[in-house]
Scaffold this motif. Structure first.
Motif, PDB file in Angstrom:
ATOM      1  N   GLN A 210      16.572  53.830  -7.430  1.00  0.00           N
ATOM      2  CA  GLN A 210      17.713  54.451  -6.691  1.00  0.00           C
ATOM      3  C   GLN A 210      18.991  54.185  -7.239  1.00  0.00           C
ATOM      4  O   GLN A 210      19.952  55.082  -7.133  1.00  0.00           O
ATOM      5  CB  GLN A 210      17.560  53.897  -5.235  1.00  0.00           C
ATOM      6  CG  GLN A 210      18.443  54.500  -4.115  1.00  0.00           C
ATOM      7  CD  GLN A 210      18.161  56.067  -3.899  1.00  0.00           C
ATOM      8  OE1 GLN A 210      16.947  56.321  -3.632  1.00  0.00           O
ATOM      9  NE2 GLN A 210      18.997  56.766  -4.128  1.00  0.00           N
ATOM     10  N   ASP A 214      21.507  56.985  -8.078  1.00  0.00           N
ATOM     11  CA  ASP A 214      23.086  56.849  -7.628  1.00  0.00           C
ATOM     12  C   ASP A 214      24.150  57.070  -8.649  1.00  0.00           C
ATOM     13  O   ASP A 214      24.901  57.658  -8.627  1.00  0.00           O
ATOM     14  CB  ASP A 214      23.424  55.706  -6.657  1.00  0.00           C
ATOM     15  CG  ASP A 214      22.281  55.740  -5.364  1.00  0.00           C
ATOM     16  OD1 ASP A 214      21.952  57.029  -5.003  1.00  0.00           O
ATOM     17  OD2 ASP A 214      22.191  54.803  -4.885  1.00  0.00           O
ATOM     18  N   ARG A 218      27.031  60.057  -9.756  1.00  0.00           N
ATOM     19  CA  ARG A 218      28.477  59.705  -9.595  1.00  0.00           C
ATOM     20  C   ARG A 218      29.103  60.652 -10.722  1.00  0.00           C
ATOM     21  O   ARG A 218      28.868  61.185 -11.767  1.00  0.00           O
ATOM     22  CB  ARG A 218      28.576  58.188 -10.311  1.00  0.00           C
ATOM     23  CG  ARG A 218      29.696  57.584  -9.825  1.00  0.00           C
ATOM     24  CD  ARG A 218      29.932  56.247 -10.053  1.00  0.00           C
ATOM     25  NE  ARG A 218      28.744  55.503  -9.122  1.00  0.00           N
ATOM     26  CZ  ARG A 218      27.907  54.593  -9.529  1.00  0.00           C
ATOM     27  NH1 ARG A 218      27.945  54.561 -10.787  1.00  0.00           N
ATOM     28  NH2 ARG A 218      27.206  54.005  -8.809  1.00  0.00           N
ATOM     29  N   ALA A 240      24.792  64.475  -3.538  1.00  0.00           N
ATOM     30  CA  ALA A 240      24.986  63.180  -2.878  1.00  0.00           C
ATOM     31  C   ALA A 240      25.178  63.289  -1.354  1.00  0.00           C
ATOM     32  O   ALA A 240      24.687  62.663  -0.620  1.00  0.00           O
ATOM     33  CB  ALA A 240      26.419  62.773  -3.532  1.00  0.00           C
ATOM     34  N   GLY A 243      21.764  63.477   0.495  1.00  0.00           N
ATOM     35  CA  GLY A 243      20.965  62.286   0.151  1.00  0.00           C
ATOM     36  C   GLY A 243      19.685  62.213   1.086  1.00  0.00           C
ATOM     37  O   GLY A 243      18.819  61.431   0.581  1.00  0.00           O
TER      38      GLY A 243
END
Length: 603
Positions: A210, A214, A218, A240, A243
């Motif tokens: 995870q 993430d 970014r 994002a 999610g």
């Protein structure tokens, strides 16, 4: 007969009389292709053999698709999820010369109970990305089709997440952006696939999967303003935001000797892998749901029909686009909404005033647009469908307007003709009556104003006023002249009746007075027109109008019957009345003793 001719006849009978091959499948415990590449390896086409396996399913369908790079272990992963060996399941690349081309389906679905609904879950294997001899557009079509078909989309990646892996998700992101907002409501029109990031790596220490996802999502600084970085950053932002529609999972390598995996039993594989594999099965079963399109689940036949529509849309352009999919999804809804508008407008009783028709159109259009807004697919690209629906509604409305104009013209023309006939009849009254003409004039005008509706009313109103004006002028012009002639004839007739038939002296005197007035006055003042301004004439006209026409009695209609009755009465009186009642029954009559019994004798 020569042997070549016999051979030809035999081949002819064999080709044309032999039974047509069918797609009947006896063994469903195998993989079938459902989508194959075309000869140019740029577009996709359906494989009927695999579709027959899906059509047999009567339960709601859900699909799990695995996508990823070429030779990343997708087929082996699917076999593990289905608890199949490489020899009976999907073909594994390093074992067979013919690797997965297009999209394949395992013929036997797994039945699961999902929220009380028995659901048949299909597992789909897709052709890997970045293989030799393929175009990027072909990979995009495979990715797009798997994204739309599946309920769970497993993105199988070895070791880590690369920039190119995120770029691959551009279509999935765009598709989710189009439909994701509608999924949060209770009425789900179309649910995009849930994205499962599956990272297979040798060691699970360090960052969790995870955290890797993430970090990969970014934003990357773009000081130089590189367009490609901007595009990938937009994809990162969208992923994002969505999610809650994606999850991440890590899976260790089953064994270091990867080329021998198909020959190993579970006891020979890494036990941590076995544990994580079983957890992956549970995770997939927990997040999967039946495929929902247009607010309802799909059975086998409906799923195949849905697949045909999607494939047609993806093959339409040079590059597969979400816009083309939205158009396909909204096609049936557009037809439904247009039919609803037609039904509402068909209920109107034409002709109608233009304001009323416009109001009915606006109300029907708003209701149809509201229905479309509740049921349509897509958010951004749906604007094109809205514009298309509005254009088609306007086309239908134009036909309704033309029909309304025709019906209005037809109705007003009929009313105009009827009034014209009435005016013609009033011109030739047996007993001219201005009161009756005015009554017919007003009745005709009022009925026209009340019954003539629609866009043609203004035009016919102008024609109507001109026609009525001419009829009135003509009637007034002839009225005094006809009345004068009528009164002259009437006075002479009454002189004869008063003297020779009923011998009523007052009638004769009155008739002579009327006759002398009419004849002498016109002689003294040179023309009959001068008479029409005399107060006596006005009194005569008023009396005439009172006698000839009233709401109770129309003498023009009853003149002949009343004349016959009066004639019979006079005849009866002449023959029998005087003998029975005597000569004093009426007013003083003419007396003459010339032939009486007391007449003096003469020699």
């Amino acid at each position: 007969m020569d042997s070549p001719l016999l051979l030809f006849l035999f081949l002819f009978l064999f080709l044309f009389l032999s039974p047509t091959p069918s797609f009947s499948i006896d063994n469903l415990h195998q993989a079938f292709p459902i989508v194959e590449p075309d000869p140019g390896h740029t577009k996709l086409r359906l494989s009927r053999e695999g579709l027959e396996a899906i059509k047999r399913i009567t339960n709601p369908i859900a699909a799990v698709a695995v996508i990823g790079p070429y030779r990343s272990g997708k087929s082996f992963l699917l076999n593990q999820l289905l608890s199949l060996s490489c020899y009976e399941g999907f073909g594994v690349g390093h074992m067979r010369d013919t690797k997965t081309k297009g999209i394949w389906v395992w013929g036997t679905p797994i039945d699961l109970d999902i929220n009380g609904v028995r659901t048949s879950v299909f597992y789909l294997d897709t052709e890997g990305f970045e293989s030799v001899g393929k175009s990027n557009v072909y990979d995009d079509r495979i990715f797009a089709l798997a994204t739309v078909m599946s309920s769970v989309l497993i993105y199988n990646l070895p070791e880590t997440i690369r920039e190119a892996d995120i770029s691959r998700l551009s279509f999935a992101v765009e598709l989710a952006e189009e439909f994701y907002g509608r999924v949060k409501g209770q009425d789900v029109a179309f649910e995009p696939a849930k994205l499962l990031w599956l990272i297979q790596r040798d060691f699970l220490q360090g960052k969790t999967v995870q955290e890797m996802v993430d970090e990969a999502l970014r934003r990357v600084p773009n000081i130089d303003g590189n367009k490609n970085i901007d595009v990938v950053n937009q994809i990162r932002d969208s992923l994002a935001v969505m999610g809650d529609n994606s999850t991440a999972f890590s899976l260790p390598q089953p064994h270091l000797q990867r080329t021998k995996l198909c020959d190993m039993k579970d006891g020979e594989l890494d036990q941590l892998y076995i544990k994580r594999r079983d957890q992956l099965k549970e995770l997939v079963a927990s997040i999967i749901s039946p495929k929902i399109v247009q607010g309802k689940t799909l059975n086998g036949k409906e799923f195949v029909s849905f697949l045909e529509q999607i494939l047609e849309a993806l093959n339409k352009g040079e590059i597969p686009s979400t816009g083309s999919l939205v158009e396909v999804f909204n096609k049936n809804i557009l037809e439904k909404c247009l039919k609803l508008y037609n039904e509402k407008m068909a209920k109107l009783v034409l002709p109608l005033p233009e304001e009323s028709l416009q109001g009915a159109h606006d109300k029907s259009r708003d209701e149809v647009m509201q229905v479309f807004d509740q049921q349509h697919f897509g958010r951004h690209h749906a604007k094109k469908s809205v514009m298309q629906l509005d254009e088609e509604i306007q086309q239908v409305y134009k036909h309704v307007v033309l029909k309304n104009e025709y019906q209005s013209s037809k109705l007003c023309e009929g009313l105009y003709t009827r009034c014209e006939d009435i005016m013609d009849q009033l011109q030739v009254l047996k007993l001219p009556s201005l009161a009756k003409f005015n009554a017919g004039f007003l009745q005709c005008n009022r009925s026209f104003e009340r019954e003539c509706v629609g866009p043609s009313k203004t035009n016919y109103e102008q024609r109507m006023m001109k026609m009525l004006g001419k009829s009135r002028s003509l009637f007034i012009k002839e009225y005094n002249h006809r009345l004068f002639n009528w009164l002259v004839a009437f006075s002479l007739v009454m002189v004869v009746i008063g003297r020779f038939f009923i011998k009523f002296i007052l009638i004769e005197i009155g008739a002579w007075a009327l006759f002398i007035f009419l004849e002498t006055y016109t002689r003294m003042f040179w023309s009959a027109e001068a008479l029409y301004y005399n107060p006596v004439w006005h009194f005569i006209v008023a009396t005439w109008e009172t006698v000839v026409y009233s709401p109770v009695l129309d003498l023009d209609r009853w003149a002949i019957p009343l004349g016959v009755i009066l004639s019979l009465f006079v005849l009866y009186w002449r023959c029998y009345g005087r003998k029975k009642y005597g000569s004093q029954w009426l007013l003083p009559l003419y007396r003459s003793n010339k032939n009486g019994p007391n007449r003096p004798r003469s020699d």
